[in-house]
Write a protein that holds these residues in place. Structure first.
Motif, PDB file in Angstrom:
ATOM      1  N   ALA A 385     -23.596  39.471  -9.987  1.00 27.18           N
ATOM      2  CA  ALA A 385     -22.938  40.281  -8.955  1.00 27.18           C
ATOM      3  C   ALA A 385     -21.848  41.157  -9.572  1.00 27.18           C
ATOM      4  N   TYR A 386     -21.078  40.577 -10.483  1.00 25.27           N
ATOM      5  CA  TYR A 386     -20.025  41.339 -11.169  1.00 25.27           C
ATOM      6  C   TYR A 386     -20.625  42.528 -11.912  1.00 25.27           C
ATOM      7  N   ASN A 387     -21.721  42.308 -12.641  1.00 23.81           N
ATOM      8  CA  ASN A 387     -22.319  43.391 -13.428  1.00 23.81           C
ATOM      9  C   ASN A 387     -22.936  44.473 -12.557  1.00 23.81           C
ATOM     10  N   ILE A 388     -23.600  44.066 -11.468  1.00 21.64           N
ATOM     11  CA  ILE A 388     -24.178  45.068 -10.562  1.00 21.64           C
ATOM     12  C   ILE A 388     -23.080  45.966 -10.003  1.00 21.64           C
ATOM     13  N   PHE A 389     -21.975  45.350  -9.593  1.00 26.51           N
ATOM     14  CA  PHE A 389     -20.857  46.113  -9.048  1.00 26.51           C
ATOM     15  C   PHE A 389     -20.279  47.035 -10.113  1.00 26.51           C
ATOM     16  N   ASN A 390     -20.128  46.526 -11.333  1.00 25.00           N
ATOM     17  CA  ASN A 390     -19.539  47.322 -12.407  1.00 25.00           C
ATOM     18  C   ASN A 390     -20.439  48.486 -12.802  1.00 25.00           C
ATOM     19  N   LEU A 391     -21.750  48.252 -12.852  1.00 26.38           N
ATOM     20  CA  LEU A 391     -22.684  49.330 -13.185  1.00 26.38           C
ATOM     21  C   LEU A 391     -22.711  50.379 -12.089  1.00 26.38           C
ATOM     22  N   PHE A 392     -22.662  49.950 -10.832  1.00 28.07           N
ATOM     23  CA  PHE A 392     -22.583  50.912  -9.724  1.00 28.07           C
ATOM     24  C   PHE A 392     -21.349  51.796  -9.886  1.00 28.07           C
ATOM     25  N   ARG A 393     -20.237  51.185 -10.202  1.00 29.02           N
ATOM     26  CA  ARG A 393     -18.991  51.937 -10.377  1.00 29.02           C
ATOM     27  C   ARG A 393     -19.130  52.963 -11.495  1.00 29.02           C
ATOM     28  N   ARG A 394     -19.777  52.592 -12.583  1.00 26.95           N
ATOM     29  CA  ARG A 394     -19.907  53.492 -13.736  1.00 26.95           C
ATOM     30  C   ARG A 394     -20.874  54.636 -13.494  1.00 26.95           C
ATOM     31  N   PHE A 395     -22.014  54.346 -12.867  1.00 26.36           N
ATOM     32  CA  PHE A 395     -23.078  55.334 -12.755  1.00 26.36           C
ATOM     33  C   PHE A 395     -23.039  56.155 -11.473  1.00 26.36           C
ATOM     34  N   CYS A 396     -22.371  55.650 -10.432  1.00 25.84           N
ATOM     35  CA  CYS A 396     -22.481  56.303  -9.130  1.00 25.84           C
ATOM     36  C   CYS A 396     -21.176  56.897  -8.615  1.00 25.84           C
ATOM     37  N   LEU A 397     -20.078  56.694  -9.313  1.00 23.01           N
ATOM     38  CA  LEU A 397     -18.789  57.187  -8.837  1.00 23.01           C
ATOM     39  C   LEU A 397     -18.173  58.132  -9.863  1.00 23.01           C
ATOM     40  N   ASN A 398     -17.313  59.029  -9.381  1.00 22.20           N
ATOM     41  CA  ASN A 398     -16.650  59.957 -10.297  1.00 22.20           C
ATOM     42  C   ASN A 398     -15.558  59.231 -11.080  1.00 22.20           C
ATOM     43  N   ARG A 399     -14.966  59.932 -12.032  1.00 22.04           N
ATOM     44  CA  ARG A 399     -14.033  59.298 -12.960  1.00 22.04           C
ATOM     45  C   ARG A 399     -12.845  58.655 -12.233  1.00 22.04           C
ATOM     46  N   LYS A 400     -12.324  59.337 -11.217  1.00 24.03           N
ATOM     47  CA  LYS A 400     -11.176  58.790 -10.495  1.00 24.03           C
ATOM     48  C   LYS A 400     -11.538  57.475  -9.813  1.00 24.03           C
ATOM     49  N   TRP A 401     -12.678  57.445  -9.139  1.00 26.97           N
ATOM     50  CA  TRP A 401     -13.072  56.252  -8.400  1.00 26.97           C
ATOM     51  C   TRP A 401     -13.499  55.123  -9.330  1.00 26.97           C
ATOM     52  N   GLN A 402     -13.902  55.440 -10.556  1.00 24.11           N
ATOM     53  CA  GLN A 402     -14.268  54.391 -11.504  1.00 24.11           C
ATOM     54  C   GLN A 402     -13.078  53.519 -11.875  1.00 24.11           C
ATOM     55  N   SER A 403     -11.875  54.045 -11.696  1.00 20.73           N
ATOM     56  CA  SER A 403     -10.676  53.281 -12.045  1.00 20.73           C
ATOM     57  C   SER A 403     -10.278  52.295 -10.950  1.00 20.73           C
ATOM     58  N   TYR A 404     -10.890  52.387  -9.767  1.00 18.35           N
ATOM     59  CA  TYR A 404     -10.540  51.491  -8.673  1.00 18.35           C
ATOM     60  C   TYR A 404     -11.128  50.102  -8.907  1.00 18.35           C
ATOM     61  N   ARG A 405     -10.377  49.094  -8.527  1.00 14.75           N
ATOM     62  CA  ARG A 405     -10.852  47.716  -8.625  1.00 14.75           C
ATOM     63  C   ARG A 405     -11.824  47.401  -7.497  1.00 14.75           C
ATOM     64  N   ALA A 406     -12.472  46.258  -7.601  1.00 16.65           N
ATOM     65  CA  ALA A 406     -13.528  45.897  -6.656  1.00 16.65           C
ATOM     66  C   ALA A 406     -13.022  45.838  -5.225  1.00 16.65           C
ATOM     67  N   HIS A 407     -11.854  45.239  -5.002  1.00 16.38           N
ATOM     68  CA  HIS A 407     -11.373  45.098  -3.623  1.00 16.38           C
ATOM     69  C   HIS A 407     -11.062  46.460  -3.011  1.00 16.38           C
ATOM     70  N   GLU A 408     -10.621  47.437  -3.832  1.00 13.77           N
ATOM     71  CA  GLU A 408     -10.361  48.778  -3.316  1.00 13.77           C
ATOM     72  C   GLU A 408     -11.664  49.467  -2.927  1.00 13.77           C
ATOM     73  N   LEU A 409     -12.677  49.350  -3.778  1.00  9.09           N
ATOM     74  CA  LEU A 409     -13.958  49.999  -3.488  1.00  9.09           C
ATOM     75  C   LEU A 409     -14.627  49.364  -2.267  1.00  9.09           C
ATOM     76  N   ARG A 410     -14.479  48.066  -2.101  1.00  9.19           N
ATOM     77  CA  ARG A 410     -15.042  47.429  -0.906  1.00  9.19           C
ATOM     78  C   ARG A 410     -14.406  47.988   0.354  1.00  9.19           C
ATOM     79  N   LEU A 411     -13.089  48.100   0.357  1.00  8.78           N
ATOM     80  CA  LEU A 411     -12.406  48.591   1.545  1.00  8.78           C
ATOM     81  C   LEU A 411     -12.777  50.041   1.846  1.00  8.78           C
TER      82      LEU A 411
END
Length: 453
Positions: A385-411
């Motif tokens: 689950a951690y890796n799926i979330f991390n890969l989504f962050r890397r491949f699907c979000l822009n540079r600014k949003w990649q810096s957000y932690r998991a709880h921020e992206l969930r909200l």
């Protein structure tokens, strides 16, 4: 006396339809009669991502657990658990609360989600073979990521951590380093991307560096086979300072920077320089001094002489006498300048953030079974689950949003209200019109569509 079912349903419907008057505002009330809705509409993005990179198909082909009687497919139960963890639902108990969530039911293709007893039985029947299967799934997941963006450099950060245990859990023991009782797992992250490459649950009385070479050998073999020509650097704290680990990394012609514990023999090599720095500081008005040195060194257990780099750092304080605040010894086979070697080692501090997110956001600390092997499987599922979330962050979000932690992206992207509407054979989720992150949501979906499995 047990109330009749009809009476219970009538009571529930009355409670849902009845208004809750909010006293802080006049003419204001709320109720639970909004209809068929979900509060996790954004999880559809993550499921779309999993299908786009081929994870769901690959998991079905790779993962299975032995069971003579089962209603749910093992891969389906694994995917349900992964989606729950992605949404932030850490325990099996929450499966009952989510049983009729329209979004999760639709994504999993089920009329009802598997219940808590089903999820708990699923976890209980996982065995040593399941651990190997989950590790194989994780390795294939990272391989899918590398196929889309081939890494030129890979930094492997190896470390151990504490997962607390309660009661009489098998494998729980006192961990001296943390002054607590728990498990003492070892993990290796990619220090550049945050990907969790491998993790192993270990008993609490397992020393940090014990069998570190056996743990790392499959990882190095995989990179040597799958990613030939890639520059690999291994970093580790002094607990991993084991000669068998040095020999292993050198056998693959990879590089390493590993801290050494201070001892009299190491101190003897830098004592003169320490005295010089102290004398220079005594004559100067400056308050901070840093010096570097290097020397060949061979401990009794080492197979040969190796390069050791030392950083001498001194602070001058009014309330204290002049003395070196810290001496950092690092053994390495890098040929880079001394300052760069120390800087490369110090960057391993980012791994603490990876561990922190894994524990706080993906239930690494929720190893709730009494059985050690069951907990080892739970840890691997949380790692997926951690890796799926991390890969989504890397491949699907822009540079600014990649810096957000998991709880921020969930909200921002996952915890979005959505109402279900049905037209003929089509289901439409109408998401909250006032969602402030609609554009980012659409951009993420466009990036997902560009990923071809």
């Amino acid at each position: 006396m047990i109330k009749p079912v009809r009476q219970c349903l009538n009571s529930w419907c009355h409670y849902s339809l009845s208004n809750i008057n909010i006293k802080c505002k006049s003419n204001f009330s709320i109720n639970f009669a909004g209809g068929d809705m979900t509060s996790d509409a954004g999880v559809a993005l993550w499921k779309e991502f999993m299908d786009s990179i081929g994870f769901s198909r690959m998991a079905k082909e790779t993962f299975s657990a032995p069971c003579s009687l089962k209603t749910y497919d093992d891969a389906d139960l694994l995917e349900q658990k992964l989606l729950m963890l992605l949404c932030g639902y850490d325990t099996d108990d929450e499966a009952d609360h989510l049983a009729h969530d329209p979004m999760l039911r639709l994504l999993l293709g089920k009329k009802r989600l598997a219940s808590q007893p089903t999820m708990s039985r699923f976890a209980a029947r996982l065995d040593e073979d399941s651990i190997r299967q989950l590790e194989k799934v994780n390795r294939a997941l990272l391989r899918l990521a590398y196929q889309r963006k081939h890494p030129k450099n890979i930094v492997l950060d190896v470390d151990t951590t504490l997962l607390p245990t309660y009661g009489e859990q098998e494998g729980g023991a006192y961990v001296h380093h943390y002054d607590a009782v728990g498990f003492h797992p070892i993990a290796v992250f990619d220090g550049l991307t945050g990907d969790l490459v491998r993790i192993g649950l270990r008993k609490g009385n397992h020393y940090c560096g014990k069998d570190a070479d056996k743990f790392m050998k499959p990882v190095l073999e995989a990179y040597d086979h799958d990613e030939p020509g890639t520059n690999v650097l291994l970093r580790g704290d002094s607990g991993l300072a084991m000669p068998t680990l040095y020999d292993l990394v050198e056998s693959y012609d990879y590089r390493y920077v590993i801290r050494l514990k201070q001892n009299p023999r190491l101190m003897k090599n830098v004592q003169d320089l320490c005295d010089e720095v102290a004398a220079e500081a005594a004559r100067s008005d400056e308050t901070h001094f840093v010096r570097y040195c290097e020397f060949p060194y061979k401990a009794q257990s080492w197979s040969r002489e190796r390069r050791v780099v030392c950083k001498i750092e001194l602070h001058k304080r009014e309330e204290q006498s002049l003395f070196p605040d810290s001496l950092m010894f690092v053994v390495t086979n890098l040929t880079a300048p001394m300052q760069e070697v120390i800087a490369a080692y110090c960057k391993r501090g980012a791994m603490e953030n990876f561990f922190k997110e894994a524990k706080n956001a993906f239930a690494f600390t929720h190893m709730s079974s009494r059985n050690f092997v069951t907990n080892a499987n739970r840890l691997w599922i949380a790692a997926l689950a951690y890796n799926i979330f991390n890969l989504f962050r890397r491949f699907c979000l822009n540079r600014k949003w990649q810096s957000y932690r998991a709880h921020e992206l969930r909200l921002r992207l996952m915890k979005i209200a959505g109402r279900v509407t049905r037209h003929a054979n089509k289901t439409i989720f109408k998401l909250c019109s006032s969602c402030p992150y609609q554009e980012t949501f659409r951009q993420a979906h466009m990036r997902i569509l560009s990923l071809v499995a």
